[in-house]
Design an enzyme around this catalytic site. Structure first.
Site, mmCIF file in Angstrom:
data_model
loop_
_atom_site.group_PDB
_atom_site.id
_atom_site.type_symbol
_atom_site.label_atom_id
_atom_site.label_comp_id
_atom_site.label_asym_id
_atom_site.label_seq_id
_atom_site.Cartn_x
_atom_site.Cartn_y
_atom_site.Cartn_z
ATOM 1 N N GLY A 74 -79.600 -34.143 2.369
ATOM 2 C CA GLY A 74 -80.730 -33.225 2.327
ATOM 3 C C GLY A 74 -80.798 -32.497 0.999
ATOM 4 N N GLY A 75 -80.324 -31.262 0.976
ATOM 5 C CA GLY A 75 -80.453 -30.414 -0.208
ATOM 6 C C GLY A 75 -79.976 -31.066 -1.491
ATOM 7 N N SER A 97 -74.904 -31.279 4.963
ATOM 8 C CA SER A 97 -74.218 -30.637 3.841
ATOM 9 C C SER A 97 -73.393 -31.621 3.008
ATOM 10 C CB SER A 97 -73.347 -29.475 4.333
ATOM 11 O OG SER A 97 -74.156 -28.467 4.932
ATOM 12 N N HIS A 117 -85.383 -36.576 13.460
ATOM 13 C CA HIS A 117 -84.565 -35.579 12.761
ATOM 14 C C HIS A 117 -84.449 -34.313 13.613
ATOM 15 C CE1 HIS A 117 -83.191 -32.758 9.731
ATOM 16 N NE2 HIS A 117 -82.801 -33.810 9.030
ATOM 17 N N GLU A 164 -76.040 -36.616 12.394
ATOM 18 C CA GLU A 164 -76.228 -35.343 11.700
ATOM 19 C C GLU A 164 -75.968 -34.191 12.666
ATOM 20 O OE1 GLU A 164 -78.963 -35.945 7.999
ATOM 21 O OE2 GLU A 164 -80.155 -35.260 9.692
ATOM 22 N N TRP A 172 -85.962 -35.386 1.297
ATOM 23 C CA TRP A 172 -86.412 -34.254 0.488
ATOM 24 C C TRP A 172 -87.016 -33.133 1.340
ATOM 25 C CZ3 TRP A 172 -89.172 -36.639 -4.464
ATOM 26 C CH2 TRP A 172 -88.201 -37.249 -5.263
ATOM 27 N N LYS A 173 -87.205 -33.387 2.624
ATOM 28 C CA LYS A 173 -87.786 -32.372 3.527
ATOM 29 C C LYS A 173 -89.081 -31.821 2.924
ATOM 30 C CE LYS A 173 -83.277 -31.688 5.505
ATOM 31 N NZ LYS A 173 -82.316 -30.809 6.164
HETATM 32 P P1 13P Z 1 -78.424 -31.009 4.146
HETATM 33 O O1 13P Z 1 -77.762 -32.097 3.331
HETATM 34 O O2 13P Z 1 -79.273 -30.094 3.310
HETATM 35 O O3 13P Z 1 -77.449 -30.300 5.008
HETATM 36 O O4 13P Z 1 -79.463 -31.734 5.123
HETATM 37 C C1 13P Z 1 -79.034 -32.828 5.860
HETATM 38 C C2 13P Z 1 -80.209 -33.437 6.507
HETATM 39 O O5 13P Z 1 -80.808 -32.870 7.387
HETATM 40 C C3 13P Z 1 -80.653 -34.749 6.022
HETATM 41 O O6 13P Z 1 -81.605 -35.292 6.853
#
Ligand code: 13P
Length: 262
Positions: free
Chosen positions: A235-236, A214, A94, A168, A10-11
């Site tokens: 992520g998003g 992504s 990360h 990633e 979820w950052k």
């Molecule tokens: P996104 O899916 O938003 O590109 O992010 C990937 C990520 O950094 C998951 O740790």
């Protein structure tokens, strides 16, 4: 047979007020046999998410980072023992931390050791920059990251501690420009070759490798169609219940096909 894992990072999103509801909604909409689900909210939301998922012990809670020391004068930091009881997984290395906090492979190796000592399952992130890929150096960069981040970590201990690796590529994170399934699969092979080269033996083939960058419900199938890829670090899209429902449903199909759902 390797585990299938869908982890949501979820950052720096959600608050202790809304994180529990979001976690519960996602948990309810993503029940698939054979798929391990992990939600990684911000530190301050760990307790809320843990409590919200208390009745659904099938969804694990992860932290997004951990400090490399146990205690001490480290203002604002969180150590592995502090996470025990709040989380059972932790993301380490990360690219946003490598970029913003200057984390290098040696530091990441210390963090992984702390995580394993505390009984937290590490998700080690690796991935090249766009310039590295364009220069044909992607494999070399990721190989160096794997060897450096796992230096001095006993392979048996990492395997018993449930270590997972996430590939990633930095240029694919948050850009809407995902890697191709074929390229991600090729890098997964490189990662397992690095582990093998570092003396992991059978552990190289047994370690789950996820793709991240992504990932959406529309493209997850491209990655899971690759037998070498064992899931995704999202992520998003992990903040959107509809997206997570689609991603985990697709993972469930692959889990059944791979004989993991029984
Ligand atoms: P996104 O899916 O938003 O590109 O992010 C990937 C990520 O950094 C998951 O740790």
């Amino acid at each position: 047979m390797r585990e299938m894992v869908i982890a949501g990072n979820w950052k720096m999103h959600t608050t202790p007020t809304d994180a529990g509801d979001l976690a519960r909604t996602i948990a309810t909409r993503t029940r698939e046999p054979g798929v391990t689900r992990v939600i990684c909210p911000p530190f301050v939301c760990l307790a809320a998410v843990r409590d919200a998922l208390a009745d659904d012990d099938d969804v694990a809670v992860g932290a997004q980072n951990v400090h490399h020391e146990l205690t001490g004068a480290f203002t604002g930091e969180i150590s592995a023992p502090m996470l025990v009881g709040l989380a059972t997984w932790v993301i380490v290395g990360h690219s946003e931390r490598r970029r913003d906090a200057g984390e290098d492979d040696a530091l990441i190796a210390k963090k992984i050791a702390r995580a394993l000592d505390a009984g937290l399952r590490p998700i080690l992130c690796v991935g090249e920059q766009l310039a590295d890929r364009e220069a044909g150096r992607a494999n070399e960069i990721v190989d160096t990251q794997i060897r450096g981040s796992l230096a001095d970590i006993d392979p048996g201990r990492a395997r018993d501690g449930g270590l997972v690796i996430a590939y990633e590529p930095v240029w694919a994170i948050g850009t809407g420009r995902n890697a191709s399934g074929i390229d991600a699969s090729a890098m997964t092979d490189t990662i397992r070759a690095s582990l093998d080269g570092a003396g992991w033996g059978v552990g190289a083939a047994q370690t789950p490798v996820l793709y991240g960058g992504s990932v959406t419900s529309a493209n997850i199938g491209e990655f899971l169609a690759e037998p070498a890829i064992d899931g995704a670090l999202v992520g998003g899209a992990s903040l959107k219940p509809d997206e997570m429902a689609g991603i985990v449903a697709r993972a469930g199909i692959t889990a059944r096909a791979r004989g993991l759902a029984g």
